[in-house]
Every structure is written in structure tokens, then in C-alpha cells.
Design a protein around this motif. Structure first.
Motif, PDB file in Angstrom:
ATOM      1  N   ASN A 113       0.830  -1.205   0.000  1.00 43.50           N
ATOM      2  CA  ASN A 113       0.000   0.000   0.000  1.00 43.50           C
ATOM      3  C   ASN A 113       0.866   1.257   0.000  1.00 43.50           C
ATOM      4  O   ASN A 113       0.559   2.258  -0.655  1.00 43.50           O
ATOM      5  N   HIS A 115      -3.843   4.891  -5.639  1.00 40.30           N
ATOM      6  CA  HIS A 115      -4.923   5.103  -4.658  1.00 40.30           C
ATOM      7  C   HIS A 115      -4.949   6.527  -4.117  1.00 40.30           C
ATOM      8  O   HIS A 115      -5.903   6.913  -3.434  1.00 40.30           O
ATOM      9  N   HIS A 132      -6.609   9.381  -0.347  1.00 41.28           N
ATOM     10  CA  HIS A 132      -5.982  10.592   0.205  1.00 41.28           C
ATOM     11  C   HIS A 132      -6.420  11.847  -0.556  1.00 41.28           C
ATOM     12  O   HIS A 132      -5.616  12.757  -0.800  1.00 41.28           O
ATOM     13  N   ASP A 140      -5.373   5.199   5.405  1.00 45.57           N
ATOM     14  CA  ASP A 140      -5.098   3.915   4.762  1.00 45.57           C
ATOM     15  C   ASP A 140      -5.627   2.708   5.553  1.00 45.57           C
ATOM     16  O   ASP A 140      -5.834   1.637   4.977  1.00 45.57           O
TER      17      ASP A 140
HETATM   18 FE   LIG Z   1      -2.051   5.508   1.282  1.00 49.65          FE
END
Ligand SMILES: [Fe+2]
Ligand code: FES
Length: 339
Positions: A162, A168, A173, A291
Motif C-alpha cells: 500500500n 490510490h 488521500h 489507509d
Molecule cells: Fe495511502
């Protein structure tokens, strides 16, 4: 751990890796610090004389948990029958037989410990490998701040992957590290290096690359991997956001309590000697917390190594290289090679 799991661990190179177990500031002289690592129960003992030892948190007499007992800075006393152990691990006193010589085999089993990056690191195996390479810590003395240990219900490799994932950013975010419509992941390079892997030319448009940013802009990333449960990144924003001086480095490392639960550290080292470390800690605390739910939700819990187990996109080049590298390094723990 079941017998099968114990047998499996014997040929898993994970045991020869170093993992952080405590912030040095949390394990002061005269204290005991119990922790779990790789399905084992350990205790760090920091003597009043400064000696640091790490032992299985299991009394050799009847297996009681030593850290439920006491430590006066000089001796650990087991809570069950009061055996006492010096900070070397040697058994020094057995109250039921105060005058009898103490036979061999009464000492605590110790494992290797060292101090680095203001953390204590432990290796439980016979042939220790390298610590994660994190040059920024020494290059910029006094400019590092640590977030952690943060518990996470995920395997180490999912947590690292990750950290390496750029696609992502606009979703997990948003308003910080990414923002639709800036979703396209530009091509970047991944290379095998002497110490592991490196990804360069990673560029992402970010609305707020760091706590000192004043506007959105492209940010250059370099990722490094030299340890299977760890990765580094250095981040350089545009001139408007401080350029090189506004940049910083991160070291992420997951310390596995079990295959699918970890304690995570995230170290931040800033470039600006006059920068405010607390603001970077606050910023990365927000990013980290965004996360957690996603990474904890991922199935299967162990990271798939066979490329056919999940589907991929071009932006995943780094994750695929990481998966291959884990297998090449002989790591099964936390991966589907252990299914
Ligand atoms: Fe992240
Ligand atoms: S179990 Fe520790 S002294 Fe008996």
C-alpha cells in the motif's frame, strides 16, 4: 504456534530479518517492555546499568510469562515461583532452594537486539540480514520524527504494498496526495539494485503534498526497498512548495506480531533544518489513518504471490516487482506461499 506452523518457520527466511520492537524512548533503563514478534512472546529488559537484553517472555521453569513479574533494574523476578534472572539472562536465585547450586539450563533464551534509527530492532533467527537502508536518518541528524507503533490488522506485505501504491492517492488521500481528475499514473521505472528494489521517476500531481505546501503541483517520488517488510520514499515537491527544502523522506516498517497483524512504524525525516517536525508528524498521522480501513479490508489476508491470484494494471509494476522479490528472498510469512 502449531507444530506445523513452527516447522514451516524453520525454512522461512523471515526469521533472519530485523524488526523494530520499541521506540528507544519507550524502553527506558530500569524497565521491561513485552512484545509479540513472529508469533513469539518476548520481553526487552533494559537494566539500570544500560545493558539491553531481549528474551523469550517465558520462564524456563514452568513457562509463566516473566513480564507479569517484576524488574528492579537489576533482576527480573518470575511471578510464579520467584526465580530471579540477571539482565544477562542468567538465573541468579531460586527461592525454593536458596543455597543449592543453580544447574545449567535455568537461564533465559535470548535473541539478538540492536539500536538503530532511535528504535530497538530484534532478529530471532540464526543468520541476521540487513536492517532497512535509510540514509536520511544519518544525513540529517535530529530531523527525524517517529509515528508508531500503530497496530494494524493486516499482513506486513499488504502494508508495504500500500505504501508503494500511487494509484490510490486520489481516492484514499483526496485533497492531500491526489485529487480527481488527476488520476492517471504516469510511467515510472523499477530496477533491481544491490540492496533490493528501486522505483524512480514516479510523478504524481498532489493538491497538498506536505504540511508546508501552499498549492497543488507535481511531486517526484523515489521508492526504495531493502527489507521485505519495509520501504522508503523520498519526496520532492515543486519550487512553489519549497522544492528540495520542502521535501522529506519516509521509512515505513511493519513489525509482524503474527502473519496477519502488525505494529507499524513510519519515520519522517525532513530536509529543512528549521522545519517543524510536529507538523510533519501530524500530517503523516492523517495520511496513515486514511489507509488503515482499506488495508485491513483486503482479502486474502496474506499477500498473493502467484500473479494469477489477482488482476493487475500497469500502475502496479512496482507491486509485481515487490511480490517477485519477496519470493526470491525466501519470504513466505505473510504471503499466500503459506496458505
Ligand atoms: Fe495511502
Ligand atoms: S514458572 Fe517461573 S519460577 Fe516457576
Amino acid at each position: 504456534m502449531s507444530q506445523n506452523a513452527a516447522a514451516r518457520m524453520l525454512d522461512d527466511q523471515i526469521v533472519n530479518e530485523w524488526f523494530p520492537v520499541a521506540n528507544c524512548s519507550d524502553a527506558q533503563p530500569g524497565s521491561m517492555y513485552p512484545f509479540l514478534l513472529l508469533d513469539g512472546r518476548y520481553v526487552l529488559v533494559h537494566g539500570a546499568d544500560g545493558v539491553v537484553g531481549v528474551f523469550e517472555d517465558i520462564c524456563p521453569h514452568r513457562g509463566a510469562r516473566l513480564s507479569l513479574g517484576t524488574f528492579d533494574g537489576d533482576r527480573v523476578q518470575c511471578p510464579y515461583h520467584g526465580w530471579q534472572f540477571a539482565t544477562s539472562g542468567e538465573c541468579a536465585f531460586r527461592p525454593a532452594h536458596p543455597t543449592m547450586p543453580i544447574p545449567d539450563g535455568c537461564s533465559l533464551s535470548s535473541v539478538r537486539v540492536q539500536r538503530a534509527y532511535d528504535l530497538y530492532w530484534v532478529c530471532v533467527g540464526p543468520a541476521p540480514r540487513n536492517l532497512p537502508v535509510y540514509g536520511a536518518f544519518e544525513d540529517k541528524p535530529g530531523l527525524t520524527v517517529a509515528l508508531g507503533p500503530k497496530p494494524m490488522n493486516a499482513c506486513g506485505p499488504r502494508i508495504v504494498e500500500n505504501f508503494l501504491d500511487v494509484a490510490h492517492f486520489p481516492y484514499v488521500h483526496a485533497n492531500y496526495l491526489g485529487q480527481p481528475p488527476h488520476t492517471e499514473v504516469r510511467d515510472y521505472e523499477v530496477a533491481v539494485t544491490e540492496t533490493g528494489l528501486e522505483a524512480t521517476n514516479v510523478v504524481a500531481w498532489q493538491p497538498r503534498p506536505g504540511p508546508t505546501s501552499v498549492e497543488g503541483g507535481d511531486v517526484g517520488y523515489v521508492y526504495g526497498m531493502s527489507h521485505p517488510y519495509s520501504a522508503t520514499l523520498t519526496k520532492v515537491p515543486t519550487e512553489a512548495n519549497g522544492g528540495e527544502l520542502g521535501g522529506f523522506s519516509l521509512l515505513l516498517v511493519a513489525s509482524p506480531e503474527t502473519e496477519t497483524t502488525c505494529r507499524v512504524w513510519l519515520l519522517t525525516t525532513i530536509n529543512d533544518p528549521d522545519g517543524d517536525l510536529q507538523s510533519f508528524l501530524d500530517f503523516n498521522t492523517i495520511i496513515f489513518s486514511q489507509d488503515v480501513d482499506i488495508v485491513e479490508s483486503q482479502l486474502p489476508k496474506r499477500l498473493p504471490i502467484d500473479p494469477r491470484r489477482e488482476v493487475h494494471q500497469r500502475a502496479d509494476r512496482m507491486s509485481l516487482a515487490y511480490r517477485r522479490w519477496l519470493a526470491d528472498r525466501g519470504i513466505r510469512y505473510g504471503t499466500t506461499l503459506n496458505d
